[in-house]
Design a protein around this motif. Structure first.
Motif, PDB file in Angstrom:
ATOM      1  N   GLY A  35       0.806  -1.207   0.000  1.00 11.54           N
ATOM      2  CA  GLY A  35       0.000   0.000   0.000  1.00 11.54           C
ATOM      3  C   GLY A  35       0.841   1.260   0.000  1.00 11.54           C
ATOM      4  N   TYR A  36       2.120   1.153   0.368  1.00  3.38           N
ATOM      5  CA  TYR A  36       3.012   2.310   0.348  1.00  3.38           C
ATOM      6  C   TYR A  36       3.269   2.813  -1.080  1.00  3.38           C
ATOM      7  CZ  TYR A  36       4.183   2.295   5.324  1.00  3.38           C
ATOM      8  OH  TYR A  36       4.126   2.408   6.696  1.00  3.38           O
ATOM      9  N   PHE A  37       2.920   2.005  -2.077  1.00  2.53           N
ATOM     10  CA  PHE A  37       3.011   2.471  -3.462  1.00  2.53           C
ATOM     11  C   PHE A  37       1.990   3.564  -3.778  1.00  2.53           C
ATOM     12  CE2 PHE A  37       4.873  -1.746  -5.088  1.00  2.53           C
ATOM     13  CZ  PHE A  37       6.116  -1.184  -5.365  1.00  2.53           C
ATOM     14  N   LEU A  38       0.886   3.610  -3.049  1.00  2.90           N
ATOM     15  CA  LEU A  38      -0.253   4.428  -3.466  1.00  2.90           C
ATOM     16  C   LEU A  38       0.018   5.931  -3.510  1.00  2.90           C
ATOM     17  CD1 LEU A  38      -3.101   2.448  -1.652  1.00  2.90           C
ATOM     18  CD2 LEU A  38      -2.551   2.446  -4.095  1.00  2.90           C
ATOM     19  N   PRO A  39       0.542   6.553  -2.433  1.00  6.23           N
ATOM     20  CA  PRO A  39       0.616   8.023  -2.439  1.00  6.23           C
ATOM     21  C   PRO A  39       1.461   8.618  -3.564  1.00  6.23           C
ATOM     22  CG  PRO A  39       0.885   7.157  -0.218  1.00  6.23           C
ATOM     23  CD  PRO A  39       0.962   5.987  -1.140  1.00  6.23           C
ATOM     24  N   THR A  40       2.647   8.057  -3.815  1.00  9.57           N
ATOM     25  CA  THR A  40       3.551   8.672  -4.785  1.00  9.57           C
ATOM     26  C   THR A  40       3.656   7.911  -6.097  1.00  9.57           C
ATOM     27  OG1 THR A  40       5.419   7.542  -3.700  1.00  9.57           O
ATOM     28  CG2 THR A  40       4.955   9.813  -3.041  1.00  9.57           C
ATOM     29  N   VAL A  41       3.727   6.576  -6.043  1.00  7.02           N
ATOM     30  CA  VAL A  41       3.868   5.799  -7.279  1.00  7.02           C
ATOM     31  C   VAL A  41       2.559   5.812  -8.062  1.00  7.02           C
ATOM     32  CG1 VAL A  41       4.480   3.571  -8.271  1.00  7.02           C
ATOM     33  CG2 VAL A  41       5.617   4.351  -6.185  1.00  7.02           C
ATOM     34  N   ALA A  42       1.491   5.319  -7.432  1.00  5.69           N
ATOM     35  CA  ALA A  42       0.189   5.362  -8.105  1.00  5.69           C
ATOM     36  C   ALA A  42      -0.228   6.802  -8.364  1.00  5.69           C
ATOM     37  CB  ALA A  42      -0.865   4.648  -7.263  1.00  5.69           C
ATOM     38  N   GLY A  43      -0.070   7.661  -7.366  1.00  2.00           N
ATOM     39  CA  GLY A  43      -0.455   9.062  -7.528  1.00  2.00           C
ATOM     40  C   GLY A  43       0.281   9.733  -8.671  1.00  2.00           C
ATOM     41  N   GLY A  44       1.595   9.524  -8.742  1.00  2.00           N
ATOM     42  CA  GLY A  44       2.384  10.157  -9.788  1.00  2.00           C
ATOM     43  C   GLY A  44       2.090   9.631 -11.174  1.00  2.00           C
ATOM     44  N   LEU A  45       2.000   8.311 -11.305  1.00  2.00           N
ATOM     45  CA  LEU A  45       1.781   7.723 -12.626  1.00  2.00           C
ATOM     46  C   LEU A  45       0.367   7.984 -13.143  1.00  2.00           C
ATOM     47  CD1 LEU A  45       3.700   4.362 -12.120  1.00  2.00           C
ATOM     48  CD2 LEU A  45       4.453   6.378 -13.415  1.00  2.00           C
ATOM     49  N   ILE A  46      -0.614   7.953 -12.236  1.00  2.00           N
ATOM     50  CA  ILE A  46      -1.974   8.294 -12.646  1.00  2.00           C
ATOM     51  C   ILE A  46      -2.045   9.766 -13.042  1.00  2.00           C
ATOM     52  CG2 ILE A  46      -4.343   8.592 -11.798  1.00  2.00           C
ATOM     53  CD1 ILE A  46      -3.915   5.981 -10.201  1.00  2.00           C
ATOM     54  N   ALA A  47      -1.378  10.622 -12.284  1.00  2.00           N
ATOM     55  CA  ALA A  47      -1.332  12.043 -12.633  1.00  2.00           C
ATOM     56  C   ALA A  47      -0.698  12.246 -14.001  1.00  2.00           C
ATOM     57  CB  ALA A  47      -0.559  12.820 -11.570  1.00  2.00           C
ATOM     58  N   SER A  48       0.316  11.449 -14.316  1.00  2.00           N
ATOM     59  CA  SER A  48       0.971  11.543 -15.617  1.00  2.00           C
ATOM     60  C   SER A  48       0.007  11.189 -16.738  1.00  2.00           C
ATOM     61  CB  SER A  48       2.180  10.601 -15.649  1.00  2.00           C
ATOM     62  OG  SER A  48       2.757  10.563 -16.937  1.00  2.00           O
ATOM     63  N   GLY A  49      -0.690  10.054 -16.585  1.00  2.00           N
ATOM     64  CA  GLY A  49      -1.629   9.652 -17.617  1.00  2.00           C
ATOM     65  C   GLY A  49      -2.762  10.639 -17.778  1.00  2.00           C
ATOM     66  N   CYS A  50      -3.290  11.133 -16.671  1.00  2.00           N
ATOM     67  CA  CYS A  50      -4.380  12.113 -16.736  1.00  2.00           C
ATOM     68  C   CYS A  50      -3.921  13.396 -17.414  1.00  2.00           C
ATOM     69  CB  CYS A  50      -4.901  12.404 -15.326  1.00  2.00           C
ATOM     70  SG  CYS A  50      -5.768  11.007 -14.552  1.00  2.00           S
ATOM     71  N   SER A  51      -2.710  13.837 -17.102  1.00  2.00           N
ATOM     72  CA  SER A  51      -2.178  15.061 -17.714  1.00  2.00           C
ATOM     73  C   SER A  51      -2.013  14.896 -19.213  1.00  2.00           C
ATOM     74  CB  SER A  51      -0.834  15.425 -17.074  1.00  2.00           C
ATOM     75  OG  SER A  51      -0.976  15.691 -15.691  1.00  2.00           O
ATOM     76  N   ALA A  52      -1.530  13.715 -19.620  1.00  2.00           N
ATOM     77  CA  ALA A  52      -1.350  13.467 -21.053  1.00  2.00           C
ATOM     78  C   ALA A  52      -2.690  13.476 -21.778  1.00  2.00           C
ATOM     79  CB  ALA A  52      -0.634  12.131 -21.264  1.00  2.00           C
ATOM     80  N   ILE A  53      -3.710  12.866 -21.184  1.00  2.00           N
ATOM     81  CA  ILE A  53      -5.040  12.829 -21.801  1.00  2.00           C
ATOM     82  C   ILE A  53      -5.595  14.239 -21.978  1.00  2.00           C
ATOM     83  CG2 ILE A  53      -7.436  12.125 -21.406  1.00  2.00           C
ATOM     84  CD1 ILE A  53      -6.291   9.577 -20.086  1.00  2.00           C
ATOM     85  N   LEU A  54      -5.311  15.118 -21.007  1.00  2.00           N
ATOM     86  CA  LEU A  54      -5.815  16.493 -21.072  1.00  2.00           C
ATOM     87  C   LEU A  54      -4.931  17.405 -21.921  1.00  2.00           C
ATOM     88  CD1 LEU A  54      -6.944  16.978 -17.355  1.00  2.00           C
ATOM     89  CD2 LEU A  54      -8.404  16.625 -19.360  1.00  2.00           C
ATOM     90  N   GLY A  55      -3.820  16.864 -22.430  1.00  2.00           N
ATOM     91  CA  GLY A  55      -2.941  17.655 -23.283  1.00  2.00           C
ATOM     92  C   GLY A  55      -1.896  18.459 -22.545  1.00  2.00           C
ATOM     93  N   TRP A  56      -1.719  18.194 -21.263  1.00  2.00           N
ATOM     94  CA  TRP A  56      -0.701  18.886 -20.473  1.00  2.00           C
ATOM     95  C   TRP A  56       0.604  18.096 -20.591  1.00  2.00           C
ATOM     96  CZ3 TRP A  56      -4.329  19.011 -15.590  1.00  2.00           C
ATOM     97  CH2 TRP A  56      -5.443  19.825 -15.870  1.00  2.00           C
TER      98      TRP A  56
END
Length: 331
Positions: free
Chosen positions: A141-162
């Motif tokens: 579960g220690y993956f969640l805050p930064t690993v999952a958070g960061g990689l999901i943020a990356s994918g979401c940003s790419a989808i939005l064109g950021w």
């Protein structure tokens, strides 16, 4: 005057995994709609369901921790603290689901959630550095805050064109995965077995390579390249590990922790959908629907078992009873 009876249940932040898993399946259906023209209505239903579940969970969880005076101790808790990040990670995904219908609103939701995710991830990382946490207390579960958070943020940003932000957050999540992944594998290899309630968190081990793979496909336009291939190689290993752990998982009594499977496996199926499209596999349409069918049936089974547990009142953990006072010594 009547008094409100305190809840006999202790709501832990891993309950946010229900909304997280629902959003993960919505992503899989959205990916299928983009790649093979699958119907969009399943993803719409799942996005709405994920939003409702997240909101209900947030209200119930906050009421519970406030009533039980746990508000200040939840995030620093070495066992449950990492799961609190899901409360701000899920809205990032919801923003992506909202953006095609209300672009500005979706961008605002995603941006606010992204900022909160990064701030919470930074604070938790500093807490882990300065606290006296034993290696045996760590879990995937220690993956969640930064690993999952960061990689999901990356994918979401790419989808939005950021695009620039997508690259920054990909590096954020990737490096955190390398660092925390080493610690967590050392813990799993060398320390005593995880407590029974935390055994399902080992499903999260499959998430980093497939979530990173999904983010990278969003960044590079769904093309195969060296990065995608390297991530897929490690993903194959982690999928095989999950198959090997099946017997261990079956011995764990059902509870909220089982929702750790939902997003992790849904992300793996989503990655498979992207790979089928990138490779132009013969029979892509049929294989994509097969992946969706397996993911959806597994989700339905997990949801049905959860509802049954709620009806039986054995799904949520109860507050430990206060020990009986010791009898007084005779005079």
């Amino acid at each position: 005057m009547t008094t409100t009876r305190p809840s006999p249940y202790r709501l832990a932040p891993n309950l946010f995994g229900i909304g997280f898993g629902t959003a993960g399946l919505a992503q899989a259906w959205s990916a299928a709609a983009d790649t093979i023209g699958a119907p969009e209505w399943p993803s719409y239903v799942l996005w709405i369901l994920a939003a409702v579940i997240w909101l209900v969970t947030l209200v119930a969880y906050l009421r519970n921790v406030i009533a039980q005076r746990r508000l200040g101790s939840e995030v620093p808790n070495p066992v449950t603290g990492p799961f609190t990040a899901l409360a701000v990670i899920v809205p990032m995904l919801l923003g992506i689901g909202l953006a095609p219908h209300a672009r500005t609103a979706g961008e605002v939701v995603c941006a606010v959630a992204l900022v909160l995710t990064v701030l919470l991830g930074g604070w938790l990382t500093s807490l882990w550095i300065r606290s006296d946490t034993r290696l045996a207390q760590w879990h995937p579960g220690y993956f969640l805050p930064t690993v999952a958070g960061g990689l999901i943020a990356s994918g979401c940003s790419a989808i939005l064109g950021w695009n620039t932000l997508a690259h920054v957050m990909f590096g954020y999540g990737l490096i955190c995965w390398f660092v925390l992944g080493s610690i967590l594998l050392l813990r799993l290899f060398t320390q005593p077995a995880l407590p029974t309630a935390l055994v399902p968190t080992m499903a999260i081990e499959v998430a980093p390579p497939v979530v990173a793979g999904n983010a990278w496909f969003a960044i590079n336009g769904g093309r195969l390249d060296l990065v995608a291939e390297l991530l897929a190689g490690y993903a194959v290993l982690m999928v095989l590990v999950q198959i090997g752990l099946a017997g261990t998982y079956l011995r764990v009594p059902f509870g909220p922790g089982h929702w750790a499977f939902a997003f992790s496996y849904a992300a793996a199926f989503t990655n498979g959908v992207h790979w089928l499209a990138a490779e132009h596999v013969h029979g892509q349409r049929a294989l994509t629907y097969l992946l969706l069918a397996v993911a959806t049936l597994a989700f339905v089974a997990l949801a049905a078992r959860t509802v049954l547990g709620l009806v039986r009142r054995d799904f949520l953990p109860r507050v430990p009873a206060d020990p009986a006072p010791a009898p007084s010594a005779p005079a």
